[in-house]
Motif scaffolding. Structure first.
Motif, short mmCIF file in Angstrom:
data_model
loop_
_atom_site.label_atom_id
_atom_site.label_comp_id
_atom_site.label_asym_id
_atom_site.label_seq_id
_atom_site.Cartn_x
_atom_site.Cartn_y
_atom_site.Cartn_z
N LEU A 1 77.92 -32.76 -73.38
CA LEU A 1 78.50 -31.89 -72.37
C LEU A 1 78.02 -32.26 -70.98
O LEU A 1 78.76 -32.13 -70.00
CB LEU A 1 78.15 -30.43 -72.68
N LEU A 2 76.79 -32.75 -70.87
CA LEU A 2 76.32 -33.26 -69.58
C LEU A 2 77.15 -34.47 -69.18
O LEU A 2 77.53 -34.62 -68.02
CB LEU A 2 74.84 -33.63 -69.68
N VAL B 1 67.07 -34.05 -65.58
CA VAL B 1 68.17 -33.85 -66.52
C VAL B 1 68.53 -32.37 -66.63
O VAL B 1 69.71 -31.99 -66.59
CB VAL B 1 67.79 -34.41 -67.91
N ALA B 2 67.52 -31.51 -66.75
CA ALA B 2 67.78 -30.08 -66.90
C ALA B 2 68.44 -29.50 -65.65
O ALA B 2 69.38 -28.70 -65.75
CB ALA B 2 66.47 -29.34 -67.19
N SER C 1 70.29 -31.13 -63.49
CA SER C 1 71.67 -31.62 -63.45
C SER C 1 72.56 -30.81 -64.38
O SER C 1 73.67 -30.42 -64.02
CB SER C 1 71.71 -33.10 -63.83
N TYR C 2 72.05 -30.57 -65.60
CA TYR C 2 72.85 -29.81 -66.56
C TYR C 2 73.09 -28.38 -66.10
O TYR C 2 74.16 -27.81 -66.34
CB TYR C 2 72.13 -29.81 -67.91
N PRO D 1 77.44 -28.11 -63.28
CA PRO D 1 78.62 -27.34 -63.74
C PRO D 1 78.85 -26.07 -62.92
O PRO D 1 80.00 -25.69 -62.69
CB PRO D 1 78.26 -27.01 -65.19
N MET E 1 74.49 -30.91 -76.06
CA MET E 1 74.01 -30.76 -74.69
C MET E 1 74.14 -32.08 -73.92
O MET E 1 74.58 -32.11 -72.77
CB MET E 1 72.56 -30.28 -74.68
N VAL E 2 73.75 -33.18 -74.56
CA VAL E 2 73.84 -34.49 -73.91
C VAL E 2 75.30 -34.85 -73.66
O VAL E 2 75.67 -35.36 -72.60
CB VAL E 2 73.15 -35.56 -74.76
N VAL F 1 80.45 -33.33 -67.80
CA VAL F 1 80.36 -32.91 -66.40
C VAL F 1 80.33 -34.12 -65.47
O VAL F 1 80.96 -34.13 -64.41
CB VAL F 1 79.11 -32.03 -66.18
N SER G 1 77.00 -24.15 -68.41
CA SER G 1 75.73 -23.79 -67.80
C SER G 1 75.59 -22.28 -67.71
O SER G 1 76.51 -21.60 -67.23
CB SER G 1 75.63 -24.39 -66.39
N SER H 1 77.90 -20.12 -73.24
CA SER H 1 77.02 -20.73 -72.24
C SER H 1 75.57 -20.83 -72.69
O SER H 1 74.85 -21.71 -72.24
CB SER H 1 77.08 -19.93 -70.93
#
Length: 603
Positions: free
Chosen positions: A461-462, A351-352, A354-355, A359, A458-459, A465, A372, A394
């Motif tokens: 915004l992921l 997950v981290a 990818s985040y 982006p 955060m979730v 993306v 990011s 960011s």
């Protein structure tokens, strides 16, 4: 922070450093250093010589010897020379056949891909031939000088209260703002023809999958912004991403030592010794993390100096380092065994990563890339400095989530939590309930509602993306549902924890006023974070959909309170077993509200 606390942190940090060097020095640390050296070498080699995973994947047969010699220089092709009749009789063996000057391709996906690669081989060969022409400007009559201009037009669709709908409207919003004329460039190419020939030849032999996008590790163009039409390519920062991976991998790898240190003390019961020391839990946590923080900063500085990059790159890396360490602390405290630890660490890294990485690929394309911190590094590497507002936008979520995770770790750093053998989900609820006061439950759920906001953003915004590249209106509809489910789960955590820890369960007073208090805290948290984080994303249609509930205060408050009330009533009526059905019903209500607001559904 007083002198006594600093002394406690210093003592724990020295103890942790000595313990790490003594327990891992002869085994893990040398292997980690070797892996890091190999990583740097492999990344540099891949950027310098290209990626060779496609070597020999296409079979090409020809009776044209000169053509075969030219094509054989491309490592993707395995070239066979034979007679025309023999090649034709065995044509199913080949992806491409060249008989004299005619090309025959297998009518399948691999054959069409081979034809595309063959076209690029021909383009490179043509470029090399043209570069040898006596009259270079006759071979290349057109030279393009790229000059990027920032558009001043405002295409914000939600300005002045306009609604955005995934359904095509009768009249699109008109762009507004001044139109600034761009000066006509000079028609001359300020380079010697010999320099132009050398650059054309170098570009022609570069790997077309990576080398043509080279901006950092590979050789820079001697022509500056001048290109021939064939040399134009999208500004995708592949080499910058490769270089950033060299930063992130050792940082995450080092944070695993901190995670394993926490886990070892729990498994081997050595944490009881620390708990018996009259030190504050926060001093123990910070002291144990300090050596790893120093190592991660040192690794980053070494890579920056070796790569001859600007030192300002360390600033976007600091919140990433803190986020890795705080997540490692919580994961190390949550996992019951190394099996669970492996699962949680792999899930978190996926997950981290990818985040952080997805982006940054769009660093030169879309404002969403700025969610990011790695995008700031890409921009700095490319020579485009970032502003203070970009840095806050960011990194603020990473700073906030790190602080909240460290607070959760310090609150739960006790014998009951460290040595509990409960399953993962109950342990997670226990961690959350540690911050909830049975004496002041309304204040607790209000605070918790505000604290979950950084994680929700955060979730979401992921998800932004992941979904924004899908075709519309599918992407917007998926985003609406994704955002609704995320918010309902996050908001209801406090109510769920109260229902679990209170002896008599939820009272109707807590059902009503707890839902209102949580909704109020959630709304205030949204507004406070809005100014720092999502101002730029809300300028896009995707951002307006994702954060459309931030416009009128009373409407989102009623939405949050009403949906929470649905979940709370489900918990009151049927207990914990009705939590998931309550979440589903609340999410449906949330989605319907959003669809009405954006005009998809009319009342």
């Amino acid at each position: 922070m007083g002198m006594s606390t600093l002394r406690q942190i210093s003592v724990i940090a020295r103890w942790e450093l000595l313990r790490t060097l003594s327990t891992m020095g002869r085994g893990v640390l040398p292997a980690a250093i070797v892996l890091f050296v190999f990583l740097v070498a492999a990344s540099g080699l891949a950027a310098e010589s290209g990626v060779h995973l496609q070597d020999g994947i296409y079979r090409l047969g020809t009776d044209n010897v000169p053509a075969g010699q030219v094509i054989a220089e491309d490592t993707r092709f395995t070239v066979y020379l034979d007679s025309g009749q023999s090649l034709w009789n065995n044509r199913e063996f080949y992806d491409v056949i060249i008989l004299n000057s005619e090309v025959y391709v297998m009518d399948d996906e691999k054959g069409r891909a081979a034809l595309t690669s063959l076209e690029r081989v021909f383009e490179r060969y043509t470029a090399l031939i043209n570069a040898e022409e006596p009259d270079l400007y006759a071979a290349y009559p057109l030279w393009i000088d790229r000059r990027y201009e920032k558009s001043e037009l405002d295409f914000t669709a939600t300005q002045s209260g306009q609604r955005v709908s995934p359904i095509p409207q009768g009249q699109a919003p008109a762009p507004q703002g001044p139109i600034v004329p761009v000066a006509t460039p000079d028609g001359a190419v300020p380079y010697d023809p010999r320099v132009l020939r050398a650059e054309i030849s170098r570009s022609a032999v570069q790997d077309d999958s990576v080398g043509r996008y080279t901006q950092v590790i590979g050789q820079e163009s001697e022509l500056g912004s001048f290109r021939t039409p064939d040399q134009l390519a999208p500004p995708l920062p592949f080499d910058s991403i490769i270089l950033i991976f060299v930063f992130i991998f050792p940082l995450y790898f080092t944070s695993q030592f901190y995670m394993m240190s926490i886990m070892n003390e729990r498994i081997e019961r050595r944490g009881e010794i620390l708990l018996s020391v009259p030190y504050h839990p926060s001093a123990i946590i910070i002291g144990k993390a300090l050596p790893y923080l120093a190592m991660m900063l040192l690794i980053s500085l070494l890579i920056i100096l070796i790569s001859d990059l600007p030192l300002i790159i360390i600033l976007p890396l600091i919140p990433v380092i803190l986020f890795f360490l705080s997540a490692a602390l919580v994961i190390g405290m949550l996992a019951r065994s190394f099996k669970e630890l492996s699962f949680l660490s792999i899930f978190f890294s996926t997950v981290a990563t990818s985040y952080l990485f997805f982006p940054s690929i769009f660093a030169n394309v879309h404002v969403v890339s700025l969610i990011s911190p790695l995008t700031l590094i890409v921009l700095e590497i490319q020579g485009d400095s970032f502003a203070l507002t970009d840095y806050i936008y960011s990194t603020s979520l990473f700073f906030l989530t790190s602080a909240i995770l460290l607070y959760a770790g310090s609150v739960n750093f006790n014998e009951e939590r460290l040595f509990s053998l409960h399953r993962l989900l109950p342990r997670t609820i226990e961690f959350i309930s540690a911050g909830i006061s049975k004496r002041y439950p309304l204040i607790s759920v209000f605070t918790l509602g505000a604290l979950v906001i950084p994680f929700v953003f955060m979730v979401q915004l992921l998800g932004l993306v992941l979904f924004f590249n899908l075709p519309m209106p599918l992407s917007l509809l998926l985003l609406i549902g994704y955002a609704a489910v995320t918010e309902e789960v996050a908001k209801s955590i406090g109510i769920y924890a109260l229902a679990k820890i209170l002896p008599g369960g939820l009272t109707w007073r807590l059902v009503i006023f707890g839902s209102a208090a949580t909704a109020l805290g959630f709304l205030i948290g949204e507004k406070l974070l809005l100014f720092a984080t999502i101002a730029q994303v809300t300028e896009s249609v995707f951002g307006s959909i994702l954060f459309l509930s931030l416009q009128v205060l009373w409407m989102p408050f009623l939405l949050h309170a009403g949906c929470l009330l649905v979940v709370a009533v489900a918990l009151k009526a049927g207990g914990l077993r009705l939590y998931v059905p309550g979440i589903i019903l609340a999410a449906i209500i949330h989605v319907l509200y959003n669809l009405i607001v954006i005009g998809v559904i009319s009342l």
